[in-house]
Enzyme design. Structure first.
Site, PDB file in Angstrom:
ATOM      1  N   GLU A 336       0.810  -1.231   0.000  1.00 18.32           N
ATOM      2  CA  GLU A 336       0.000   0.000   0.000  1.00 18.32           C
ATOM      3  C   GLU A 336       0.841   1.278   0.000  1.00 18.32           C
ATOM      4  O   GLU A 336       0.533   2.218   0.728  1.00 18.32           O
ATOM      5  CB  GLU A 336      -0.916   0.015   1.239  1.00 18.32           C
ATOM      6  CG  GLU A 336      -1.827  -1.178   1.322  1.00 18.32           C
ATOM      7  CD  GLU A 336      -2.578  -1.270   2.641  1.00 18.32           C
ATOM      8  OE1 GLU A 336      -3.758  -1.617   2.606  1.00 18.32           O
ATOM      9  OE2 GLU A 336      -1.990  -1.015   3.717  1.00 18.32           O
TER      10      GLU A 336
HETATM   11  C1  TNX Z   1      -4.103  -3.985   5.036  1.00 18.01           C
HETATM   12  S1  TNX Z   1      -2.822  -5.876   3.390  1.00 18.01           S
HETATM   13  C2  TNX Z   1      -2.803  -3.776   5.447  1.00 18.01           C
HETATM   14  C3  TNX Z   1      -2.562  -3.328   6.810  1.00 18.01           C
HETATM   15  C4  TNX Z   1      -3.832  -3.151   7.589  1.00 18.01           C
HETATM   16  C5  TNX Z   1      -4.779  -4.275   7.251  1.00 18.01           C
HETATM   17  C6  TNX Z   1      -6.042  -4.263   8.043  1.00 18.01           C
HETATM   18  C7  TNX Z   1      -1.549  -5.192   3.981  1.00 18.01           C
HETATM   19  C8  TNX Z   1      -0.305  -5.823   3.652  1.00 18.01           C
HETATM   20  N1  TNX Z   1      -1.691  -4.097   4.743  1.00 18.01           N
HETATM   21  O1  TNX Z   1      -1.821  -2.129   6.802  1.00 18.01           O
HETATM   22  O2  TNX Z   1      -3.522  -3.164   8.934  1.00 18.01           O
HETATM   23  O3  TNX Z   1      -5.104  -4.194   5.895  1.00 18.01           O
HETATM   24  O4  TNX Z   1      -6.829  -5.373   7.766  1.00 18.01           O
END
Ligand code: TNX
Length: 525
Positions: A336
């Protein structure tokens, strides 16, 4: 709550009865206190139950010499509280006939690094393995063959009877992981150790610690001390946060190693870095440190990809972490990074995986890193909710290996149902059956099963603040994922599995583990 008679629970797919026909097997009464082999999670590769039983007596000794010594000590340690027996451990190399429990490490390549054989008859319990790790996994099976009250922390009446038979077992996948996010909310050393003990019971061999995120930096770094002292000073919701000193971190790593669990430290980057950016202004492209962050948004922060100081910083941080890490992996995050341009992201991942390699470690990153040019050793961790991903397919074709954590199947922070008080639901609801009903070997479309290293259950902690919350979200689902990682595909069957899972309920109760009593599981009282 269960209305299922024990005898039906015995009739699981992988179990056969020794020395009887099927009809006779059904007629043979199972002694009330002996746990059927069909109750073990994860399901062993092969289990043959006999009609004999072994009962652990107050004078029993454990023979565990040479490489078996430390697992023998561990076994005695876990059996003493509930039995109240002394259980002395004999460290001499030769198991004596008077020692009814015998643990031996002996060359047997077919058992691999983690496989074991357990043979129980009226007189003895004999556990053998090719490596100490295999003995440790066999001990977890043995614990589950004792009555659930063995897991109590105070003396219980017994009797400590084990059904006779033979189990020969080895894992399907080498990587069987859990992840704990200690960045969104901080969890102290004792909580992490408790979680380690709870996951070890299900033959999980990896604990990935998400040590940094926008809301906090949780590991002391001597060359950049403000990361922990300032960047670690808060958490989601504005609480005090915290961090592990390097001595505490080493203690966690050593504790995990004593349970044959490898710690994988993660420093998430280039996004998810507000805590670092707030601690050191020079890491920001504009040279201005943002304030600390205690909300739950993602995607707003990035390290400055074009500055040399960024790589000096990462070399220092990764160097210190590599020195604290006996395991082969360092996780570089990479998810992200919505505030990093695509070109910058690829440049960044290229450099950072090389820094990890320079420090003698293998980089793992969330599968977003697949779009960068990866070193042959770099591993991806798949978290998306759809099985088809072109960049992942392309990387896999070039030989990149993956660990699977699909968010809609393996994320332990997803709610079980819409009324689950904790957790999130962006990836969907994950009830007990959903968590179990998939095959890691066949999940990713267009990706060869032999690049799948295994599975991991991430527990993100935006809504999780204490041990009881961790337990509630992890159990039963982490035990289910552990089964997908350990058990052979041929044993996969919800209808038998739900009965094995049901047998874990009394164990979690005896341990004081706050699990979710899913209505999909016929829990044993
Ligand atoms: C996505 S998927 C994130 C996290 C969040 C989570 C909550 C991913 C690698 N990163 O930063 O905590 O969703 O479900």
């Amino acid at each position: 709550m269960s209305t299922i008679p024990r005898r039906l629970v015995v009739a699981a797919a992988a179990i056969t009865m020794l020395g009887t026909t099927g009809a006779a097997a059904q007629a043979a009464p199972v002694k009330p206190k002996a746990v059927p082999y069909a109750s073990v999670v994860p399901a062993p590769a092969s289990a043959t139950q006999a009609s004999s039983t072994f009962t652990l007596g107050s004078g029993a000794r454990i023979a565990a010499g040479g490489q078996a010594a430390s697992v023998g000590d561990y076994l005695a340690g876990v059996l003493r509280p509930a039995t109240g027996f002394a259980l002395p451990v004999d460290h001499s190399f030769i198991a004596r006939a008077v020692d009814p429990i015998q643990l031996t490490v002996a060359p047997n390549a077919s058992l691999g690094d983690e496989g074991y054989q357990l043979t129980v008859n009226g007189a003895s319990v004999v556990l053998t393995a090719n490596k100490p790790a295999g003995l440790f996994e066999g001990v977890q099976t043995l614990r589950q063959l004792l009555p659930a009250s063995i897991d109590a922390s105070t003396k219980q009446p017994g009797p400590w009877t084990i059904q006779g038979g033979k189990i020969s077992d080895h894992p399907r996948f080498g990587y069987r992981g859990a992840m704990l996010d200690v960045a969104r909310h901080f969890f102290g050393v004792d909580t992490v150790k408790t979680y380690i003990d709870e996951i070890a019971r299900y033959k999980v061999n990896t604990l990935h610690l998400h040590l940094s995120d926008d809301q906090g930096w949780r590991l002391q770094i001597n060359s950049w001390p403000r990361l922990a002292t300032y960047g670690g000073s808060t958490e989601v919701g504005g609480g005090a946060g915290g961090y592990y000193t390097q001595a505490q971190y080493k203690d966690i790593v050593a504790y995990a190693a004593s349970r044959y669990i490898t710690i994988i430290p993660e420093i998430d980057m280039p996004g998810h870095t507000n805590a670092a950016l707030a601690s050191y202004a020079e890491l920001n492209c504009n040279g201005v440190a943002p304030p600390l962050y205690t909300g739950t948004d993602v995607g707003f922060s990035t390290l400055c990809v074009s500055k040399d100081v960024t790589y000096k910083f990462l070399d220092d941080v990764i160097g210190e972490i590599a020195a604290l890490t006996p395991g082969p992996y360092i996780h570089i995050g990479g998810d992200e990074s919505q505030s990093t341009t695509d070109t910058d992201y690829k440049t960044f991942v290229g450099k950072v995986q090389q820094i990890v390699a320079n420090h003698g470690k293998i980089a793992i990153g969330w599968h977003d890193i697949s779009k960068a040019a990866l070193l042959p050793s770099t591993i991806g961790q798949y978290w998306d909710t759809t099985p088809t991903n072109a960049a992942v397919q392309a990387a896999a074709k070039k030989g990149t290996h993956f660990v699977l954590s699909p968010a809609n199947l393996a994320y332990l922070d997803m709610k079980y149902t819409s009324s689950t008080p904790l957790g999130q639901d962006w990836a969907g609801l994950i009830e007990a059956k959903t968590a179990y009903n998939w095959d890691p070997g066949k999940y990713l479309t267009g990706v060869d099963a032999n690049v799948v290293n295994g599975v991991e259950g991430p527990l993100w902690t935006e809504t999780i603040v204490k041990l009881a919350d961790i337990q509630y979200m992890a159990f039963p689902r982490l035990a289910e994922l552990a089964e997908l990682g350990w058990s052979q595909a041929a044993t996969h069957d919800w209808n038998t599995f739900k009965n094995r899972l049901a047998a874990q309920g009394p164990r979690w109760k005896a341990q004081g583990v706050n699990f979710y009593a899913s209505p999909q599981v016929p829990w044993v009282k």
